[in-house]
Design an enzyme around this catalytic site. Structure first.
Site, short mmCIF file in Angstrom:
data_model
loop_
_atom_site.label_atom_id
_atom_site.label_comp_id
_atom_site.label_asym_id
_atom_site.label_seq_id
_atom_site.Cartn_x
_atom_site.Cartn_y
_atom_site.Cartn_z
N SER A 1 -2.30 -2.71 -5.14
CA SER A 1 -0.94 -2.68 -5.66
C SER A 1 -1.04 -2.53 -7.17
CB SER A 1 -0.22 -4.01 -5.32
OG SER A 1 0.96 -4.15 -6.08
N TYR B 1 0.35 -13.28 -4.10
CA TYR B 1 0.13 -11.84 -3.94
C TYR B 1 -0.70 -11.30 -5.10
CZ TYR B 1 1.42 -6.94 -2.95
OH TYR B 1 1.41 -5.61 -2.65
#
Length: 289
Positions: free
Chosen positions: A164, A177
């Site tokens: 990401s 995350y």
């Protein structure tokens, strides 16, 4: 397990001097989380390139079967399996099962993941563990199983992790995350230096905002959505990420190792610009993410 580890190290030492220059012609790929979004688009892209594909799903079997249908329509073999990444290390057995059914694994794409938008002080330990287990612990197990098979086969390979933009920069409300994706990026870099001499390249792809179910946009045309804070002015399409993964999965990426390729429309370049142009404090709340 100790004996298996010794056999693995022996195999590495036997092939270390010969495999770095082996021509790479992939025939099989496994893509986790390929029932929708980036994983589905990647399965179709690799099938278009002539690969047989292993497809996994956690909650959307119908989506996985649709991906398989598209792969078969392109002339490829498709094998589908249920994969629960919270089952560690059992998830590695699914990778082995798919590899057996496909006749090997030349390309492994670690795409499946999860997230939680909760502030650090409000996040429960159970929420933290679910995200880190799914995005990092299970990624290690699955990548390791694929790598062992590639080493044993002795013909090189490609391992690609979908991380990401938050592998590179944090976001409010994404402590678990962010931590997991930073860790996954580090795992990729270490794997790259350990496996490169065997002709196995390891890289990551770091998407920005992509129109997928994870961002609630699968049925939208990303080109119709305005994103003033992104230099390209819009979210990305899953197929735009898949095309970069397909490049890394091919023989054409033979000298790319340990890289993290941003597919974010230029989002990460906006740090100082965003800092000087944000006009309210709403960004501080996870609820506004």
């Amino acid at each position: 397990m100790a004996a298996a580890g010794r056999a693995y190290r022996v195999r590495m030492s036997e092939t270390a001097s010969t495999q770095g220059g082996v021509p790479f012609h992939p025939k099989t790929a496994i893509i986790t989380g390929s029932d929708s979004g980036i994983g589905k688009a990647t399965a179709v892209a690799l099938a278009t390139a002539g690969l047989d594909v292993g497809i996994t799903w956690r909650s959307d079997e119908e989506g996985a079967q649709e991906t398989a249908r598209q792969v078969r329509e392109l002339g490829g073999k498709a094998v589908v399996a249920h994969l629960d990444l919270t089952d560690v290390p059992g998830c590695g057995d699914v990778i082995d099962q798919l590899a057996e059914e496909l006749g090997g694994v030349d390309v492994f794409v670690n795409n499946a993941g999860t997230g939680a938008s909760v502030g650090l002080v409000d996040m429960s330990y159970e929420q933290w563990r679910e995200v880190v287990t799914t995005d990092l612990d299970a990624a290690f197990v699955c990548m390791q199983r694929a790598a062992r098979r590639m080493v044993a086969a002795g013909r090189g390979g490609r391992i690609i992790a979908v991380t990401s933009v938050h592998e590179h920069m944090p976001r409010v409300g994404s402590s678990a995350y962010d931590a997991a994706k930073h860790g996954l990026g580090g795992l990729v870099k270490t794997a790259a230096i350990e496996l490169g001499h065997l002709g196995i390249t390891v890289n990551s792809v770091a998407p920005g905002e992509i129109a997928t179910p994870m961002t609630g946009q699968e049925d939208e045309n990303p080109r119709d959505a305005e994103r003033p804070g992104v230099p390209l002015g819009r979210p990305g399409d899953a197929r735009e990420v898949a095309s970069v993964i397909a490049f890394l999965a091919s023989e054409h990426s033979s000298y790319v190792a340990g890289a993290s390729l941003l597919v974010d429309g230029g989002m990460v370049q906006m740090g100082p610009q965003a800092g000087s142009h944000i006009e309210s404090n709403e960004w501080r709340s996870p609820d506004k993410q």
